[in-house]
Structures are given as C-alpha cells and as structure tokens.
Design an enzyme around this catalytic site. Structure first.
Site, PDB file in Angstrom:
ATOM      1  N   CYS A 139      45.727  44.728  34.739  1.00  0.00           N
ATOM      2  CA  CYS A 139      44.765  43.659  34.994  1.00  0.00           C
ATOM      3  C   CYS A 139      43.339  44.137  34.690  1.00  0.00           C
ATOM      4  CB  CYS A 139      44.925  43.134  36.415  1.00  0.00           C
ATOM      5  SG  CYS A 139      44.113  41.541  36.691  1.00  0.00           S
ATOM      6  N   HIS A 165      50.551  41.614  36.117  1.00  0.00           N
ATOM      7  CA  HIS A 165      50.845  42.547  37.214  1.00  0.00           C
ATOM      8  C   HIS A 165      52.338  42.869  37.233  1.00  0.00           C
ATOM      9  CE1 HIS A 165      46.991  42.669  39.485  1.00  0.00           C
ATOM     10  NE2 HIS A 165      46.789  41.506  38.869  1.00  0.00           N
ATOM     11  N   GLU A 216      53.911  45.154  38.622  1.00  0.00           N
ATOM     12  CA  GLU A 216      54.396  45.707  39.891  1.00  0.00           C
ATOM     13  C   GLU A 216      55.111  44.675  40.752  1.00  0.00           C
ATOM     14  OE1 GLU A 216      49.945  44.746  40.796  1.00  0.00           O
ATOM     15  OE2 GLU A 216      51.194  45.283  39.078  1.00  0.00           O
TER      16      GLU A 216
END
EC number: 6.3.4.2
Length: 535
Positions: free
Chosen positions: A382, A508, A510
């Site tokens: 990001c 993102h 994750e």
C-alpha cells in the site's frame, strides 16, 4: 434453520473470547457445518476506519469492503472462511441507522427507545449474518465484559433472540477467568460465580462456560463451577494458557466442546472430529528450525497490533520452510539516510507496510532506498508501494522533491495522486477504494512467477493511486509495472528486475493469508530472505 451461538466474557477483558469463538467455529466447520462468525463492538464509532491504530490496532478489510475489527482477521485465519460486512456490528452503526430511520419518519412519530428500536436493529443485523451466508451456525462474540454499560443493549438483544427463535436454536457460551492466588496456593472460582450471576441478572443463563486458566483445573473445581452456575459438569471447559494459539482448538476438542454444541443445538454434523490438518500445522509450528529476521519499518510499531495481519502472514510464510520469522520493529520516525544502515544491516528482508499521513514517511523512503541499493529483499504494501515509486523517482530519475500529493500537496512531482473523480470529496469516512478487486499480471514478471497465474483478486484499502503521467519515465529507467487493474488504468504491483527480489503492491495481501496456505507474495518474500541469509 440457522442456529446462533453467543460468546460473552466476564471478570476481565482480553480473555480470548475471539480465539474461543474462532476455535469453536473451526471445530464445527471441520464437522461439515457451514459456519459464519460475527463481532458486536459496543463503541460508538460507526466503524474502525477512521480510528487511530494506537487506539484500535489494525483495520481488517473484508471482501465486500467493510472496515472491521482485527478479531475478524483471527476468525478468517482460524476458520478459513471469507466474512462480509454483517460480520462486524458496532453500536455506532446501529444507532446511526436507527437515527436515520427516525429522521426519515420510518417510526411514524413514535418515541425512539433503546428497547425496542435499538435492540430490534441489533437482532436484524444478527439475522442478516446468517441469511447472507446461508450458514448452519452463526457464532457471535459480544465485545466488552459483562456488566459494561455499553454492552447492555447487545446483551438484551441476544436475550430476546432466544424467545424469538426458540431455545433449541440459541446457545450461550460464557468465557471467564480462574485466577491463581499465589499466597493461598489455589485457584478461585468466586469471580466466575459472580460473573455468571451478573449475566443471569440480565436474563441470560450460560449453557457452557469456558474457563481461562494458568494451571490445570481439578475435577472438584469444575464440579464447583457447575454447581454454583447451574450447568452440567461436562459443560465447564478448561482453556489453559498455551504457547501457540493453534493449540486452543485441540484443547477444546479434547473436552468434546464441539460434541456438546452439536447435541445442544441438534445440528446435523456430517463428519466426526477431523483435526489431522490442524495437528500437522501445530506440529510444524512447534518444530521450527532456525529463524529469519524481517525489518518492519512503520510508524505505529509501538502498538504491534497495528500490523497484526502482516505479522501473522509473515509467520505463515515461514512454516513451509520450517523457519520462525522474527520481526524487528523499526520506528520509521527515527530512521534517516545517515543511520539507516545501523537499523537494517542485520535483517534478511525489509518490509514497509501500509499507513496514512506525512509523519515518518521519510524514514520509510530511506529504508526503501537502502533495500534497493544494497539488493536486500524488499516488499512494500500500500503506502509501501507508493513510497517505493517516490524513492525511485527521487534517486534514480533525479526528481528532487518528488512525493505523494497526499503527504506533500505542493510537490513538483506528484508521483502519487488522487483520481480526478475523488478530488472534490472532503469527508475521510467512506472515500477509500475498499474490498476485493481484480488485478491483471503481466507475463514474464516476478509477480507472474509468484502467483503462477495472470488474473488475481486482492483486498484494497487506499485513497491515492500511482500517477500515470510518470509511468513511462519510471518504466524506461528500470521499474516494471507488473500488475494493473484489468483496464490498465490503476497500478497494482511494481517490481525492479535488476534486484534479486524487489516487489511492492497497492493492495493488502495480508488479509488473505492462512496458516496452512500462506499468501504467495509473503511466501516468496520469506523465501528470498532465506536465500539472502544463506549467501
């Protein structure tokens, strides 16, 4: 019919209600049941989107773009399901919706009250969690501790739902603490008794009590809790402190928690308990050999929960290599070009995660430059991707003063800028690009090698984009734009082929990592760090 399980907490906060709920969800899913899970948060913010990471930790984003509590990350990773916007309900969201209805005249001039209007709104959102997923079971964690004034409307709503749906369709699980008094050399049940008494005073009788404890409980203690709290002896479940969170589902299963729930709610389980995959994961976690050190350069490192999913994803990525990934926390506000080597010379890889605001951005840029110039494995997420393009523009193209328009509105080289249609929006809430979006990956790139396909979907949370006016200049100097939106307009992934491993993404990743299925970029990053370590 969908069944509902409510998980409440007493005595103290931070008892692990979320992990208990997630572990139960995993056990039921492994029995062949379709499970979804929900968190009721009693705070008055509409969502955590504009809350400080120091206050709240990370904001977890769902596929449909909801900004939610970090507990939803635990739920998704444990149960291996994708949740939606109905999985996080805040008091702010409930009150806001009720007040909008009142302004529209939906209540026909009636007096708007906590009961029935607020409680009905809570119940409606509870039912939507089941309807939107067609789940067999909805597990709902009630935030806060029994007795908190903020939680009362939620507790009243879940009390009422038993009458609405029938006792056979609703179950209450209460988590408590069994403190060990060192001077007396014994564990005390009194706090649990009082907590259950408080809950019963609100009209809720627990069906099952999960007791958090430091030491093994004797049968006498379980019998005492069962007697004073009016539940069956086998419904007192011990949850002992564990070295790994992944032990908790096995602890609960050993005490037949899933069987008790299935029997109580008359659920049609398709399979017997199947925990082979989970046991294999725990065996891997408990037998890691060696470590890899990743320098995480961020501005919120004093509260590590601000990067919870990133850290979990790094851990997951280490498991296939039997390595423990250790995070070296580096406060980017303390880093500059003069001292960056002192901070990063002992790491095997450098990760710059997401974030907002100008503060500490120069430290991140210094870390990115150090990684690029010294060929250390680098991964940006990001804002980490945005600053990687800024660093490249400054130090490779010589664009002095290049920056993101978000961080420096007067920059002569706005490498990162708002999309034209966003420039007139003033409110911070609800203006982000949120949720799951497609990305097309260019052939012959590192990104293609990592994903082994050309079309992917990842979750986003950002407002600013790479400014395409500078794309040609950066490309001609060695940066590859390897992932874009399907129309080619928005930059999603950048990489520098000259380096062994230098990749950054606007999304993102994750949020989609799982303990038994690491996210591809994280896995490749950790592998690159391992190779760097072994040079």
């Amino acid at each position: 019919m969908t069944k509902f399980i409510f998980v409440t907490g007493g005595v103290v906060s931070s008892l692990g209600k979320g992990i208990t709920a997630a572990s139960l969800g995993r056990l039921l899913k492994d029995r062949g049941l379709k499970v979804t899970i929900q968190k009721f948060d009693p705070y008055l913010n509409v969502d955590p989107g504009t809350m400080s990471p120091y206050q709240h930790g990370e904001v977890f984003v769902t596929d449909d773009g909801a900004e939610t509590d970090l507990d939803l990350g635990h739920y998704e990773r444990f149960i291996d399901i994708n949740l939606n916007k109905y999985s996080n309900v805040t008091a702010g969201k409930v009150y806001s919706h009720v007040l909008k209805k009142e302004r529209r005249g939906d209540y026909l001039g009636g007096t708007v009250q906590v009961i029935p209007h607020i409680t009905n709104e809570i119940k409606e959102r509870l039912l939507l969690a089941g309807e939107s997923t067609n789940a067999d079971v909805v597990i709902t964690e009630i935030g806060g501790t029994t007795g908190d004034i903020e939680s009362l409307p939620f507790l009243e709503a879940i009390r009422q739902i038993r009458s609405d749906l029938g006792r056979e369709n609703v179950m209450y699980v209460h988590c408590t603490l069994l403190p060990y008094i060192k001077a007396a050399g014994e564990m005390k049940t009194k706090p649990t008794q009082h907590s259950v008494k408080e809950l019963r005073g609100l009209g809720i009788q627990p069906d099952l009590i999960v007791v958090r404890t430091e030491y093994e409980m004797t049968q006498d203690l379980k019998d005492k809790i069962a007697l004073f709290c009016d539940i069956k002896k086998e419904s007192v479940i011990e949850c002992r402190d564990a070295d790994s969170l992944y032990e908790i589902p096995l602890q609960l299963s050993k005490q037949n928690m899933d069987d008790i729930v299935i029997q109580r709610l008359q659920l049609n389980a398709k399979y017997e308990t199947q925990l082979d995959e989970w046991k294999h994961l725990l065996n891997t976690v408990n037998n890691l050999d060696g470590k890899i050190t990743i320098g995480l350069v961020g501005k919120y490192v004093s509260l590590q929960d601000a990067y919870l999913s990133v850290v979990e994803s790094l851990k997951h990525a280490g498991y296939p290599f039997k390595k423990d990934v250790v995070v070296k926390w580096i406060d980017s506000s303390e880093v500059n070009d003069d001292n960056v080597e002192a901070y990063l010379s002992d790491v095997d890889g450098i990760l710059v995660p997401g974030g907002f605001g100008f503060r500490a951005s120069e430290g991140k840029i210094a870390a990115i430059r150090y990684a690029r110039e010294n060929n250390i494995p680098f991964f940006g997420i990001c804002l980490g991707m945005q600053l990687a393009t800024v660093e490249f523009a400054r130090h490779v193209l010589g664009y002095e003063g290049a920056h993101s328009a978000e961080l420096d509105p007067s920059t002569p080289y706005p490498i990162i800028d708002l999309l034209p249609e966003q420039k007139d929006i003033e409110d911070l809430g609800g203006t982000l690009r949120l949720g799951l979006y497609p990305c097309h990956i260019k052939e012959g790139t590192l990104a293609e090698k990592i994903y082994n396909k050309n079309d992917i979907e990842e979750r986003h949370r950002h407002r600013y984009e790479f400014n395409n006016e500078f794309r040609e200049q950066l490309e001609s100097n060695g940066m590859v734009f390897s992932g874009t939106s399907p129309d080619g307009r928005l930059v999603e992934i950048i990489e520098i082929p000259k380096n062994d491993f230098f990749i950054a993404c606007q999304f993102h990743p994750e949020f989609l990592s799982r303990p038994n299925r690491p996210q591809p970029i994280f896995k490749s990053f950790v592998e690159a760090a391992l190779n760097y370590q072994q040079k």
